[in-house]
Design a protein around this motif. Structure first.
Motif, PDB file in Angstrom:
ATOM      1  N   ASP A   1       0.806  -1.297   0.000  1.00 53.68           N
ATOM      2  CA  ASP A   1       0.077  -0.237  -0.102  1.00 53.68           C
ATOM      3  C   ASP A   1       0.769   1.138  -0.118  1.00 53.68           C
ATOM      4  OD1 ASP A   1      -2.595  -1.004  -0.259  1.00 53.68           O
ATOM      5  OD2 ASP A   1      -2.966  -1.170   2.006  1.00 53.68           O
ATOM      6  N   GLY A   2       1.819   1.334   0.853  1.00 54.24           N
ATOM      7  CA  GLY A   2       2.695   2.718   1.084  1.00 54.24           C
ATOM      8  C   GLY A   2       3.565   2.929  -0.323  1.00 54.24           C
ATOM      9  N   GLU A   3       3.614   1.767  -1.176  1.00 53.02           N
ATOM     10  CA  GLU A   3       4.507   1.926  -2.201  1.00 53.02           C
ATOM     11  C   GLU A   3       3.702   2.410  -3.655  1.00 53.02           C
ATOM     12  OE1 GLU A   3       7.292  -1.093  -2.628  1.00 53.02           O
ATOM     13  OE2 GLU A   3       7.586  -1.239  -0.397  1.00 53.02           O
ATOM     14  N   LEU A   4       2.539   2.252  -3.196  1.00 52.27           N
ATOM     15  CA  LEU A   4       1.575   2.559  -4.600  1.00 52.27           C
ATOM     16  C   LEU A   4       1.655   3.895  -5.465  1.00 52.27           C
ATOM     17  CD1 LEU A   4      -1.889   0.738  -3.748  1.00 52.27           C
ATOM     18  CD2 LEU A   4       0.122  -0.060  -4.999  1.00 52.27           C
ATOM     19  N   PRO A   5       2.069   3.984  -6.486  1.00 54.34           N
ATOM     20  CA  PRO A   5       2.139   5.371  -7.247  1.00 54.34           C
ATOM     21  C   PRO A   5       0.931   6.020  -6.851  1.00 54.34           C
ATOM     22  CG  PRO A   5       3.063   3.673  -8.674  1.00 54.34           C
ATOM     23  CD  PRO A   5       2.423   2.960  -7.578  1.00 54.34           C
ATOM     24  N   ALA A   6       1.170   7.486  -7.080  1.00 51.43           N
ATOM     25  CA  ALA A   6      -0.013   8.444  -6.689  1.00 51.43           C
ATOM     26  C   ALA A   6      -0.625   8.680  -7.975  1.00 51.43           C
ATOM     27  CB  ALA A   6       0.468   9.671  -5.972  1.00 51.43           C
ATOM     28  N   THR A   7      -0.047   8.917  -9.019  1.00 51.16           N
ATOM     29  CA  THR A   7      -0.734   9.020 -10.503  1.00 51.16           C
ATOM     30  C   THR A   7      -1.049   8.107 -11.119  1.00 51.16           C
ATOM     31  OG1 THR A   7       1.293   9.153 -11.771  1.00 51.16           O
ATOM     32  CG2 THR A   7       0.757  11.229 -10.545  1.00 51.16           C
ATOM     33  N   LEU A   8      -2.092   8.263 -12.158  1.00 45.15           N
ATOM     34  CA  LEU A   8      -2.569   7.199 -12.954  1.00 45.15           C
ATOM     35  C   LEU A   8      -1.774   6.635 -13.827  1.00 45.15           C
ATOM     36  CD1 LEU A   8      -5.059   5.376 -14.091  1.00 45.15           C
ATOM     37  CD2 LEU A   8      -5.532   7.360 -15.335  1.00 45.15           C
ATOM     38  N   ASP A   9      -0.741   7.510 -14.459  1.00 43.82           N
ATOM     39  CA  ASP A   9       0.195   7.007 -15.402  1.00 43.82           C
ATOM     40  C   ASP A   9       1.152   6.378 -14.882  1.00 43.82           C
ATOM     41  OD1 ASP A   9      -1.235   8.479 -17.455  1.00 43.82           O
ATOM     42  OD2 ASP A   9       0.169  10.217 -17.412  1.00 43.82           O
ATOM     43  N   GLU A  10       1.514   6.589 -13.763  1.00 51.56           N
ATOM     44  CA  GLU A  10       2.448   5.962 -13.039  1.00 51.56           C
ATOM     45  C   GLU A  10       2.284   4.435 -12.370  1.00 51.56           C
ATOM     46  OE1 GLU A  10       5.621   8.794 -10.891  1.00 51.56           O
ATOM     47  OE2 GLU A  10       3.786   8.795  -9.938  1.00 51.56           O
ATOM     48  N   ARG A  11       0.900   4.500 -12.279  1.00 49.34           N
ATOM     49  CA  ARG A  11       0.105   3.168 -11.922  1.00 49.34           C
ATOM     50  C   ARG A  11       0.342   2.424 -12.979  1.00 49.34           C
ATOM     51  NH1 ARG A  11      -4.282   3.495  -6.865  1.00 49.34           N
ATOM     52  NH2 ARG A  11      -2.973   4.482  -5.612  1.00 49.34           N
ATOM     53  N   VAL A  12      -0.423   2.949 -14.187  1.00 46.26           N
ATOM     54  CA  VAL A  12      -0.332   2.098 -15.361  1.00 46.26           C
ATOM     55  C   VAL A  12       0.875   1.456 -15.790  1.00 46.26           C
ATOM     56  CG1 VAL A  12      -0.706   2.340 -17.715  1.00 46.26           C
ATOM     57  CG2 VAL A  12      -2.238   3.522 -16.487  1.00 46.26           C
ATOM     58  N   HIS A  13       1.911   2.326 -15.400  1.00 41.27           N
ATOM     59  CA  HIS A  13       3.409   1.851 -15.965  1.00 41.27           C
ATOM     60  C   HIS A  13       3.957   0.802 -15.149  1.00 41.27           C
ATOM     61  CE1 HIS A  13       4.388   5.995 -17.836  1.00 41.27           C
ATOM     62  NE2 HIS A  13       3.667   5.379 -18.693  1.00 41.27           N
ATOM     63  N   LEU A  14       3.563   0.853 -13.717  1.00 41.02           N
ATOM     64  CA  LEU A  14       4.230  -0.119 -12.861  1.00 41.02           C
ATOM     65  C   LEU A  14       3.010  -1.658 -13.252  1.00 41.02           C
ATOM     66  CD1 LEU A  14       5.593  -1.041 -10.208  1.00 41.02           C
ATOM     67  CD2 LEU A  14       3.925  -0.256  -9.092  1.00 41.02           C
ATOM     68  N   TYR A  15       1.962  -1.373 -13.458  1.00 39.56           N
ATOM     69  CA  TYR A  15       0.846  -2.394 -13.843  1.00 39.56           C
ATOM     70  C   TYR A  15       1.489  -3.366 -14.939  1.00 39.56           C
ATOM     71  CZ  TYR A  15      -3.141  -4.708 -15.652  1.00 39.56           C
ATOM     72  OH  TYR A  15      -4.165  -5.519 -16.161  1.00 39.56           O
ATOM     73  N   ARG A  16       1.919  -2.526 -15.871  1.00 40.88           N
ATOM     74  CA  ARG A  16       2.339  -3.177 -17.188  1.00 40.88           C
ATOM     75  C   ARG A  16       3.892  -3.806 -17.047  1.00 40.88           C
ATOM     76  NH1 ARG A  16      -0.365   1.137 -21.186  1.00 40.88           N
ATOM     77  NH2 ARG A  16      -2.429   0.347 -21.135  1.00 40.88           N
ATOM     78  N   THR A  17       4.343  -3.249 -16.115  1.00 42.81           N
ATOM     79  CA  THR A  17       5.622  -3.708 -15.869  1.00 42.81           C
ATOM     80  C   THR A  17       5.719  -5.070 -14.882  1.00 42.81           C
ATOM     81  OG1 THR A  17       6.898  -1.851 -15.688  1.00 42.81           O
ATOM     82  CG2 THR A  17       7.939  -3.448 -14.454  1.00 42.81           C
ATOM     83  N   LEU A  18       4.611  -5.094 -14.055  1.00 46.00           N
ATOM     84  CA  LEU A  18       4.465  -6.527 -13.292  1.00 46.00           C
ATOM     85  C   LEU A  18       3.769  -7.210 -14.073  1.00 46.00           C
ATOM     86  CD1 LEU A  18       3.336  -4.735  -9.715  1.00 46.00           C
ATOM     87  CD2 LEU A  18       5.835  -5.805 -10.295  1.00 46.00           C
ATOM     88  N   MET A  19       2.978  -7.215 -15.059  1.00 51.81           N
ATOM     89  CA  MET A  19       2.371  -7.982 -15.741  1.00 51.81           C
ATOM     90  C   MET A  19       3.377  -8.679 -17.188  1.00 51.81           C
ATOM     91  SD  MET A  19      -0.753  -8.476 -14.763  1.00 51.81           S
ATOM     92  CE  MET A  19      -1.848  -8.947 -16.156  1.00 51.81           C
ATOM     93  N   ALA A  20       4.291  -7.852 -17.494  1.00 45.92           N
ATOM     94  CA  ALA A  20       5.262  -8.291 -18.529  1.00 45.92           C
ATOM     95  C   ALA A  20       5.811  -9.801 -18.158  1.00 45.92           C
ATOM     96  CB  ALA A  20       6.325  -7.354 -18.567  1.00 45.92           C
ATOM     97  N   GLY A  21       5.595 -10.638 -19.008  1.00 41.66           N
ATOM     98  CA  GLY A  21       6.095 -11.804 -19.088  1.00 41.66           C
ATOM     99  C   GLY A  21       5.416 -12.738 -18.424  1.00 41.66           C
TER     100      GLY A  21
END
Length: 664
Positions: A365-385
């Motif tokens: 929880d404490g490490e979730l990005p605040a902005t939508l764009d950053e959440r999108v980038h992190l989400y797609r990074t974690l989903m890669a592979g």
């Protein structure tokens, strides 16, 4: 042939550059290349060329660009017309984006397996394909849509390459490159950690600590958060001088790649490799939709996203959950689910759904990005592979869905919703739901009530099915009421459903409410559209064409057609086209008409819906045979005399029917 988009968009045939006319010609080529043999509609291509402001001539100019592309590249390119769009198959031609992805994925696999030399070599080859910012000379509309995803893949490859180089002890070689990356991406903690490691191993401990302090300040000022656990741990290791040497075990690196997926075990959590499965409980007695199920499973198996659309109450959500469960073996890395409609019926913020997904994928929880764009980038990074299925239920429109698309070839998305604008999602298999046929509806009742009870009263069952319009939600409510009252005969419920005035009252049981679900479809409409919708519903179960609606509402034909289209888009009207007719026909289903009329009456304070108008467009006299009504009313009496006599008349120029005769 050789196609390139990782820099300026170019094409070569036998080593010879193909002349391309400006950014729009390059945009068409790049868009079709990035679609990877999927069809792109004319509307989508026009939007990528000129934006969403539509001008009729632009479609013809699109055809010109496609025709020139065929001519200049020649027979080696398979560019074909598919429906109202285009699809391009480049065969065995070289496409630098495809080559980059293959090399980057192979390098990442080597890195995770500890094969650092192979990882460094493959990732270096992948990064060498870039000749500057991707899609450098296309329209801003295509660049905005596609360039961020390509750039994210590039930065991920740069991070993986740095990890491999650091593991090989090549820290001095990567300090300069990492310093530049950290300046370009100041909030990416993985890059900052790699720079700290490289500086420390070069004997520059103070500079490594300064890099951490700068990162802590940037995160606090820009995002209001502290550095994550991995970066804090690294900081402590450097501070105490206990950072492991090169070729350290993977647990000591700052790699944020997707975790290895392992089977769940007792007491395990996401940190132990638990595969996220977020689906709600499915209906154990789900019945019907056999053909649709086969289509959806085949599409997912063929690596195609799916959109299930249809009016309210047609069972899209239950179907999506069942289809996801049945395809679980295809997606061993997880089943993610988000209901994109809030409890109050409003569309849910995609950032909230991304928070759910990121937590399920292991973020704290404490490490979730605040902005939508950053959440999108992190989400797609974690989903890669990964190979995961993302179910997006009750989507409002394509803008709500796009940030939640995983953006990786191994993942698939199953979307449900009412609005036709969802069909703009590229490369999706569209599956449309309507009412169940009589046989499917009977089997659904039997699944809820019991086959023996249904078989004993076939005539009453048919009446219940008709009263429910074959709507799965209504049938489930009816079946649940019968199951809860085993002493009832089915004929008793059929009798209670017969009067229109109480039908929606009967179709409510527990949290299931047909009235509420249908009336929720009216929520997005403005006041004028609601009023006109009530007026159209007041005339009865009449098929309408735009000229009819224009006469009834006292508006232009264009305005009436726009209203009818918006109501059909909201799932309030159903449409079809009769043979030989220019106009589409629109109609309320019986239950939807009842819900709309009730809403109009409630809004008018119980005074009833707005009165309709009498068309003077047809000569006085009898109605033609076969018009759908045997009622003959002479139209020579003045309107006021008819009103005083209590007769309510509606005459439509194309339908020629008379309805709601209160007194003849």
């Amino acid at each position: 042939m050789d196609f390139k988009v990782l820099g300026p968009v170019t094409a070569e045939v036998d080593g010879r550059a193909v002349p391309l006319d400006g950014c729009k010609q390059r945009t068409v080529l790049a868009a079709l290349l990035l679609a990877h043999c999927r069809s792109l509609t004319d509307d989508r291509l026009v939007a990528l060329l000129w934006g969403w402001e539509r001008v009729a001539v632009r479609t013809s100019r699109l055809y010109t660009y496609v025709s020139r592309l065929r001519t200049r590249i020649g027979s080696g390119l398979k560019l074909e017309r598919i429906g109202r769009g285009y699809r391009m198959d480049i065969g065995d031609a070289v496409f630098d984006w495809d080559v980059f992805r293959r090399l980057a994925e192979a390098g990442r696999a080597d890195l995770l397996a500890g094969r650092y030399a192979g990882a460094e070599r493959r990732l270096a080859e992948a990064l060498a394909l870039w000749r500057g910012p991707a899609l450098r000379d296309v329209t801003p509309y295509l660049a905005d849509a596609e360039a961020p995803g390509l750039e994210e893949a590039r930065v991920s490859a740069q991070e993986n390459h740095a990890d491999a180089a650091l593991a090989l002890g090549r820290h001095a070689d990567v300090v300069t490159a990492l310093a530049g990356l950290a300046a370009q991406h100041p909030v990416r903690e993985r890059i900052r950690g790699q720079l700290m490691v490289a500086l420390y191993r070069c004997g520059r401990q103070a500079e490594a600590l300064a890099v951490y302090e700068e990162g802590r300040r940037v995160l606090a000022e820009e995002l209001g958060i502290d550095p994550g656990p991995a970066l804090r741990t690294l900081h402590q290791q450097i501070l105490r001088g206990v950072l492991p040497p090169p070729r350290a075990p993977e647990r000591h690196s700052v790699t944020l790649s997707a975790p290895e997926v392992r089977a769940p075990h007792h007491g395990g959590g996401l940190e132990d490799g638990l595969v996220p499965v977020m689906l709600p409980a499915g209906a154990g007695d789900f019945t019907g939709r056999t053909a649709e199920t086969a289509d959806v499973l085949a599409a997912l198996h063929a690596h195609q996203d799916v959109l299930v659309t249809g009016p309210p109450g047609t069972g899209k959500s239950a179907f999506a959950v069942r289809a996801a469960c049945r395809s679980r073996a295809e997606f061993p890395h997880g089943l993610l689910y988000a209901d994109l409609r809030s409890p109050d019926g409003t569309p849910r913020d995609p950032a909230q759904a991304l928070g759910w997904f990121l937590r399920a994928l292991g973020a704290v929880d404490g490490e979730l990005p605040a902005t939508l764009d950053e959440r999108v980038h992190l989400y797609r990074t974690l989903m890669a592979g990964r190979r995961a299925l993302v179910v997006l239920d009750n989507a409002a429109d394509d803008a709500q869905v796009r940030p939640l698309l995983p953006g990786s070839d191994g993942n698939r998305t199953l979307v449900t919703g009412i609005r036709s604008t969802l069909a703009s999602l590229e490369g999706t298999k569209l599956v449309r739901f309507g009412p169940m046929d009589a046989d499917e509806a009977r089997r659904l009742l039997a699944a809820v009530v019991g086959e023996e009870r249904v078989a004993a009263e076939p005539e009453a069952v048919a009446r219940v099915v008709r009263a429910c319009d074959g709507l799965p939600l209504a049938l489930r409510v009816a079946g649940s009421r019968l199951a809860a009252c085993p002493q009832w005969r089915i004929a008793r419920l059929a009798d209670r459903l017969a009067p229109e005035g109480r039908r929606l009252d009967e179709l409510r049981f527990g949290s299931l409410d047909v009235r509420g679900r249908l009336r929720a479809a009216l929520d997005p409409l403005d006041e004028a559209a609601r009023r006109d919708c009530g007026a159209l519903a007041a005339i009865g179960p009449v098929p309408l064409i735009p000229p009819d609606a224009a006469e009834l509402l006292g508006t232009s034909c264009d305005e009436a057609e726009e209203l009818l289209e918006s109501l059909a888009d909201a799932g309030i009207l159903e449409t079809w086209c009769a043979d030989g007719e220019v106009w589409l026909r629109y109609r309320f289903t019986p239950l939807m008409r009842l819900a709309v009329r009730e809403e109009a009456t409630t809004r008018a304070g119980g005074s009833g819906p707005r009165s309709t108008r009498l068309s003077a467009g047809r000569p006085a006299g009898a109605l033609p045979p076969g018009s759908g009504s045997d009622v003959g009313v002479p139209f020579v009496q003045p309107v006021r005399q008819l009103e005083r006599a209590g007769v309510r008349i509606v005459c439509l120029s194309s339908v020629h029917q008379v309805f709601d005769v209160g007194r003849q």
